[in-house]
Design an enzyme around this catalytic site. Sequence first.
Site, short mmCIF file in Angstrom:
data_model
loop_
_atom_site.label_atom_id
_atom_site.label_comp_id
_atom_site.label_asym_id
_atom_site.label_seq_id
_atom_site.Cartn_x
_atom_site.Cartn_y
_atom_site.Cartn_z
N ASN A 90 0.82 -1.23 0.00
CA ASN A 90 0.00 0.00 0.00
C ASN A 90 0.84 1.27 0.00
O ASN A 90 0.45 2.29 0.56
CB ASN A 90 -0.95 0.02 1.21
CG ASN A 90 -1.84 -1.22 1.23
OD1 ASN A 90 -2.28 -1.67 0.17
ND2 ASN A 90 -2.07 -1.77 2.40
N ARG A 91 2.02 1.17 -0.59
CA ARG A 91 2.94 2.31 -0.69
C ARG A 91 3.42 2.84 0.67
O ARG A 91 3.92 3.96 0.79
CB ARG A 91 2.33 3.47 -1.51
CG ARG A 91 1.97 3.05 -2.90
CD ARG A 91 1.95 4.18 -3.90
NE ARG A 91 1.92 3.66 -5.27
CZ ARG A 91 3.00 3.38 -5.98
NH1 ARG A 91 4.20 3.59 -5.48
NH2 ARG A 91 2.89 2.89 -7.19
#
Length: 151
Positions: free
Chosen positions: A129-130
């Site tokens: 999710n970065r």
Amino acid sequence: MVLLKGVEKGAFVFFGNYHSRKAGELAANPWAALDFFWDTLDHQVRVEGKVKKVSAAESDRYFASRPRGSQVGAWASPQSGVIPGRDFLEKRVKEFEARFEGRPVPRPPHWGGYRLEPDRIEFWVGRQNRLHDRILYRRQGGRWVRSILAP
Ligand SMILES: Cc1cc2nc3c(=O)[nH]c(=O)nc-3n(C[C@H](O)[C@H](O)[C@H](O)COP(=O)(O)O)c2cc1C
């Protein structure tokens, strides 16, 4: 892209032509970054600092360890300059081979090493999710200070 030849006395060492485009840019602004990226591992290490030339003796030592063909190539290639074509390079290789025939190839005065002395090193690790990890080390005085950066 340059080949990292080693990390010596805390500095990152690479070699090349002192008349190249990057050499001109480093002479005008010695502050540089090295980026190491491992795609499949999703890892990156970024190193920033000031670049200096290595000593002539160190450049001589490394140049002497290179294959003879690369040594002649260093004389033959005016790195980053515009050339009319491959024929030009091949002709120059023959000229320098003849010039140095039967003796060791000396290091061209315009060829040598650089050392980047780091004052900032960031380790980046890709996460879901970065929300990646970024761990920064900054040199402050004589010590390294660690901090975590937001991705
Ligand atoms: C895998 C690889 C390794 C390279 N290693 C070096 C190197 O150690 N030194 C160097 O001057 N150029 C090296 N080059 C060539 C440079 O990427 C670049 O083309 C050259 O240094 C001229 O750059 P400039 O015109 O920006 O100065 C390498 C290129 C590749 C693809």
